[in-house]
Design a protein around this motif. Structure first.
Motif, short mmCIF file in Angstrom:
data_model
loop_
_atom_site.label_atom_id
_atom_site.label_comp_id
_atom_site.label_asym_id
_atom_site.label_seq_id
_atom_site.Cartn_x
_atom_site.Cartn_y
_atom_site.Cartn_z
N GLY A 54 33.61 -10.46 14.29
CA GLY A 54 32.84 -11.21 15.25
C GLY A 54 33.57 -12.47 15.66
N ALA A 55 34.13 -13.15 14.66
CA ALA A 55 34.85 -14.39 14.95
C ALA A 55 36.11 -14.10 15.75
CB ALA A 55 35.19 -15.10 13.64
N TYR A 56 36.88 -13.11 15.29
CA TYR A 56 38.10 -12.77 16.03
C TYR A 56 37.76 -12.37 17.46
CZ TYR A 56 40.74 -12.76 11.67
OH TYR A 56 41.33 -13.11 10.50
N GLY A 57 36.67 -11.62 17.61
CA GLY A 57 36.26 -11.16 18.92
C GLY A 57 35.95 -12.30 19.87
N LEU A 58 35.63 -13.47 19.29
CA LEU A 58 35.35 -14.63 20.13
C LEU A 58 36.60 -15.45 20.38
CD1 LEU A 58 32.03 -15.80 18.48
CD2 LEU A 58 32.30 -14.81 20.75
N GLY A 59 37.73 -14.96 19.89
CA GLY A 59 38.97 -15.69 20.12
C GLY A 59 39.27 -16.71 19.05
N ALA A 60 38.75 -16.49 17.84
CA ALA A 60 39.05 -17.42 16.76
C ALA A 60 40.41 -17.07 16.15
CB ALA A 60 37.99 -17.34 15.68
N THR A 61 41.12 -18.09 15.70
CA THR A 61 42.36 -17.83 14.99
C THR A 61 42.01 -17.43 13.56
OG1 THR A 61 42.53 -20.08 14.25
CG2 THR A 61 43.58 -19.56 16.33
#
Lengths: 315, 371, 284
Positions: free
Chosen positions: A200-207
């Protein structure tokens, strides 16, 4: 093909169905054995608690000291009837605190690395090293503190500031000692965070770093807190390191570069074979042990409580 | 539900602690006898050594009745170590330990095949094991046995026999970087240095630095500690041993350890440190430490012999005639010990007992064996 | 030429360029497709999961990827925003063009890609934080500096969740029902202002009513965003999508694209026999 045909035709020839209870002695034996093991561990614990209370009762019953003095006195010197646990307690707190200041960031960093970053190959190297670190006898850590950490601190801060026996050195080495514990418990907590949260975090563009620090670590916070509490009880109970490097004289001081003596350090020094079995000095070490026991017991209760909450977090 | 049970447990703990703090009716510790019982071993004469327990102190000689047996000394049978069997258990003073260990090693070199254990646990604990629990065959002590200990021994049907094996000088040591004590100290200064009355060196002598004194002392149950209290602290506190001990134990920055290495490392590590322990440990670490002159006399063989060094004390081993009869290996070992101790003692770092004292010990052995 | 920038560089800068970039795209400078995949092969170690897929995704339309389990449609979806990078053994060959740039070019930063191409997952996965923080989190890490309250409200309204949660924004996102959680996940994706939203079976864990709500929502969102959805549910694909791509797999389980066309055509008059068999329920 033929055999399958035969078996499908077989039911008619089967012996009559038997649903009677059968005796399975080995099951019973194994069950009894496992039960006995459980019981033994309970009895051992009870036995220890019993001895602690019994001897402590003798100590408090001697009339030479009461609980208020014990808890508030600022001098511990059994040979002259001074039984104030504060200097020992304070020193335990300071060394443990220093230990946690070392172990928590490093242990957590290792855990985050292992759980979020490490390639399988890096894990394969690092985890056994951590296990080795956890397997080194604490007496070795004690000499490490005395012969490496103390000279290091003295060269950094000056020999006039840092006494040869000091709490900082012991505390730091306790920290190193419990890094594996913090790291492995925290890693379990981090790994238990569902992959879907990371996605979910990666999907939002989180490093990776943002995901690790802002999503995974907070989600695993209760598990990490449990690791910290277990780490604290380990630090509080650590004996050899402090016995060798912190000093051999109780002293009420907040200066980590001064020598002092922790509860465990005092117990091990006094129980080194030099005391009469029925003297008040001897009984006094049981009162310290009981005090320690109560502390670690409370810490364990807290950690259980925290761990229970931990289970509720992401489902 | 779970929480309730936890709180119940906690309540119980609190309750038990609370009940424990109420003063109980019967104290478990027996009050110290204020005076020694009338009937005491002759060796008890050495129980209160003077400030300068010189070697030749006649009170330390064994029973006067043994005098006519002087010629019998040649009669101490030679021990064939190779023929001795059976184990020997000893425990006691950490000061006597290296000497006993050297003797045991030599005993084994010469053929003894049994096991000899030597526990370094302090004189008090060693005598307790010998007199109370009766676990050991020989007790090592760096002070004479106390009357209360003799009583405990008798209570388990043991009659302690004392053998003087040498003399230890107590070394008072400082860090090599310490320059203000190059002239040494007096016993009075030493008492003040180790007491709660002085926090810094300057409080003892204004010429000395205003730095905290870091004190290193053997543990409270070691014979060395007892001896220091007796020879240094007590005279400075109205000859009250209790006051003297209190003054030392209440001092700040005091480290007490049974492990002499802890003391050596401690003094070696800090220029404001001072410590004391058996001369042997100083000798082993002479390159790292400086021994102080006491009342102007440096610890040395000649000073000890001449009786001028104020902090010299006797070293003993104790056994019991019945044990020696039941376990001939114990008698043989003591015999061997007394015969060769003066050949080993220099290497260990102590000072030999004078011939007459040693002869007295051999006599005591002969008498004990004759019983 | 588009100045659109996907390479690794400070976020604030990218953020500032966004408006120019969108303007450039609107001007049609970067072609007519939202995403153009050409000859894509995806491997997990030795295993080929996707074989030779070429696919052009239309802007502001809903494209459904359908097919039997294990046919590589999810893998293909994840290739559109480089989520497969998170699997260490995954490897891709071929080209995926976004604004005329190959997403798998060496200098492209996957983090930036995912900012522009958001994703909603099969199982609702709100963070164990408050509803408010859930919406704001993605925007914040992307350097959002505006009024947080407005962004939260706007995003939740777009996700058709505002009325249900406006009074309990401080409550944990996990306290919501499954359908609400999924709409929360959509809201937090919208809050990062992506161009494309990938949805990986977003309704498979939801009940029919919640599913319908999400489908309605998708129809609303498609006016602003391009949506690609993977679904098992053929009715859903038929109801909600404009285009449908049918995937199947070979004996060696490598997924490939069978047919890609208007949804209506796929479901009423497919060209390929396998598509017809699948949509009429003869296999899968």
């Amino acid at each position: 093909m033929q055999t399958t045909l035969k078996t499908t035709a077989a039911p008619i020839d089967l012996p009559q169905l038997d649903l009677h209870k059968r005796r399975r002695p080995h099951e019973i034996i194994i069950q009894a054995f496992l039960f006995a093991c459980g019981i033994i561990s309970i009895f051992v614990t009870l036995g220890i608690v019993f001895v602690l209370f019994q001897e402590s009762l003798r100590f408090f019953g001697s009339g030479e000291v009461n609980l208020i003095e014990f808890l508030t006195g600022t001098t511990w010197q059994p040979a002259i009837g001074e039984f104030g646990i504060l200097p020992l307690f304070l020193s335990t707190i300071i060394t443990s605190l220093i230990g946690m200041l070392v172990a928590l960031p490093l242990g957590l960093a290792v855990a985050i690395y292992l759980s979020e970053y490490a390639s399988p190959r890096a894990r394969g190297i690092l985890k056994p090293i951590l296990e080795v670190l956890a397997g080194i006898p604490t007496v070795v850590y004690g000499y490490f503190a005395l012969t490496f950490m103390t000279p290091l601190l003295r060269s950094l801060f000056g020999a006039d500031t840092v006494q040869i026996y000091n709490m900082a050195s012991g505390g730091i080495v306790i920290g190193i000692l419990i890094i594996p514990l913090i790291a492995s418990m925290s890693e379990d907590a981090l790994s238990a965070v569902p992959r879907s949260l990371r996605e979910g975090a990666y999907g939002l563009g989180a490093t990776k770093l943002e995901t690790s620090l802002k999503i995974v670590v907070p989600a695993a916070l209760s598990g990490i807190s449990a690791a910290v509490i277990v780490g604290i009880s380990r630090a509080v109970g650590e004996t050899m390191v402090v016995a060798l490097s912190v000093g051999a004289g109780p002293k009420l001081t907040f200066n980590p570069f001064e020598s002092a003596e922790t509860m465990t350090g005092h117990i091990v020094r006094i129980s080194g074979g030099d005391l009469s079995y029925d003297s008040i000095d001897y009984n006094s070490i049981f009162s310290i042990a009981l005090f320690l026991f109560v502390i670690t017991f409370l810490l364990n209760l807290i950690s259980r409580f925290v761990v229970q909450r931990f289970r509720e977090v992401y489902d | 539900m779970k929480h309730t049970s936890i709180f119940v447990t906690l309540l119980m703990i609190v309750a038990i602690i609370a009940s424990a703090c109420a003063p109980a009716a019967q104290p478990t510790t027996v009050p110290q006898p204020t005076q020694a019982p009338a009937k005491v071993e002759p060796t008890k004469a050495s129980e209160q050594p003077t400030a300068a327990p010189a070697l030749a102190d006649p009170t330390k000689a064994p029973e006067p009745t043994a005098e006519p047996a002087m010629e019998m000394l040649g009669g101490l049978p030679m021990v064939d170590a190779g023929a001795v069997t059976g184990d020997i258990v000893t425990a006691g003073s950490s000061t006597v330990y290296p000497l006993s260990e050297a003797m045991a090693a030599r005993f084994q070199d010469e053929g003894y095949t049994g096991n000899i254990t030597i526990d370094s646990i302090g004189s008090g604990a060693g005598l307790e094991r010998f007199c109370k629990t009766g676990e050991t065959d020989i007790a090592n002590a760096s002070r004479a046995i106390k009357s209360s200990e003799v009583e405990s021994c008798r209570a388990i049907d043991r009659e302690p026999v004392e053998f003087r094996v040498g003399t230890d000088a107590l070394a008072v040591v400082v860090n090599p970087e310490n320059t203000w004590l190059d002239e040494g100290v007096t016993l009075e200064e030493l008492a003040k240095i180790f007491s709660a009355d002085a926090k810094t060196w300057a409080e003892v002598n204004p010429a000395w630095p205003a730095e905290p004194i870091l004190r290193f002392s053997p543990g409270t149950d070691s014979g060395t500690f007892d001896y220091f209290i007796e020879a240094v602290m007590t005279p400075a506190y109205n000859k009250d041993a209790k006051l003297g001990e209190e003054a030392l134990l209440k001092a700040e920055n005091l480290q007490l350890s049974e492990d002499d290495n802890v003391l050596v490392q401690g003094v070696e590590g800090d220029k404001n440190a001072i410590g004391y322990f058996g001369y042997a440990y100083f000798q082993e670490n002479a390159d790292k430490l400086k021994a102080l002159k006491i009342n102007g006399v440096a610890p040395s063989g000649s000073a000890v012999d001449a009786g001028t060094y104020p902090l010299a004390r006797p070293l003993f081993i104790y056994s019991d005639p019945k044990i020696m009869a039941e376990k001939p290996q114990v008698a043989d070992f003591i015999n061997f010990y007394l015969t060769f101790v003066n050949e080993e003692i220099d290497a260990v770092g102590y000072f030999p007992a004078s011939t007459s004292v040693l002869n007295g010990a051999k006599m005591a052995l002969l008498i004990a064996l004759g019983q | 030429m588009s100045t659109f920038e996907l390479s690794a560089q400070p976020r604030e800068q990218t953020m500032m360029r966004e408006t120019e970039a969108v303007a450039a795209v609107a001007a049609g400078a970067a072609g007519t497709f939202a995403i153009e995949a050409t000859d894509v092969n995806i491997f997990y170690g030795q295993f080929r999961a996707v074989k030779d897929v070429s696919l052009q995704i239309q802007k502001n339309k809903i494209t459904a990827l359908i097919g039997p389990s294990g046919c590589g449609k999810s893998t293909m979806l994840r290739a559109f925003n480089r989520m497969n990078d998170l699997v260490s053994t995954a490897r891709i060959a071929g080209e995926v063009l976004f604004h005329g740039r190959n997403l798998y070019a060496r200098e492209v930063d996957p983090v930036e890609v995912r900012r522009k191409i958001g994703m909603v997952f099969q199982k609702p996965n709100p963070f164990p934080k408050s509803i408010y923080e859930n919406v704001l989190w993605g925007a914040k890490i992307n350097g959002f500096k505006g009024k947080a309250d407005d962004l939260v409200e706007q995003s939740l309204r777009q996700a058709a969740l505002w009325d249900e949660v406006k009074d309990k924004l401080k409550q944990s996102g996990l306290s919501l029902s499954g359908g609400q959680q999924q709409r929360l996940c959509i809201a937090r994706t919208i809050a990062t202002r992506p161009e494309i939203i990938l949805m990986d079976e977003p309704c498979s864990a939801l009940d029919p009513i919640a599913t319908l709500k999400i489908e309605d929502l998708m129809r609303e969102l498609v006016e602003k965003y391009t949506i690609i959805i993977v679904t098992h549910n053929m009715q859903q694909a038929a109801r909600v999508s404009d285009y449908t791509a049918f995937f199947n797999m070979e004996q060696d389980r490598a997924g490939y694209l069978v047919e890609y066309d208007d949804t209506k055509k796929i479901f009423t008059n497919p060209k390929d026999q396998r598509t017809e068999d699948y949509v009429t329920g003869r296999f899968g």
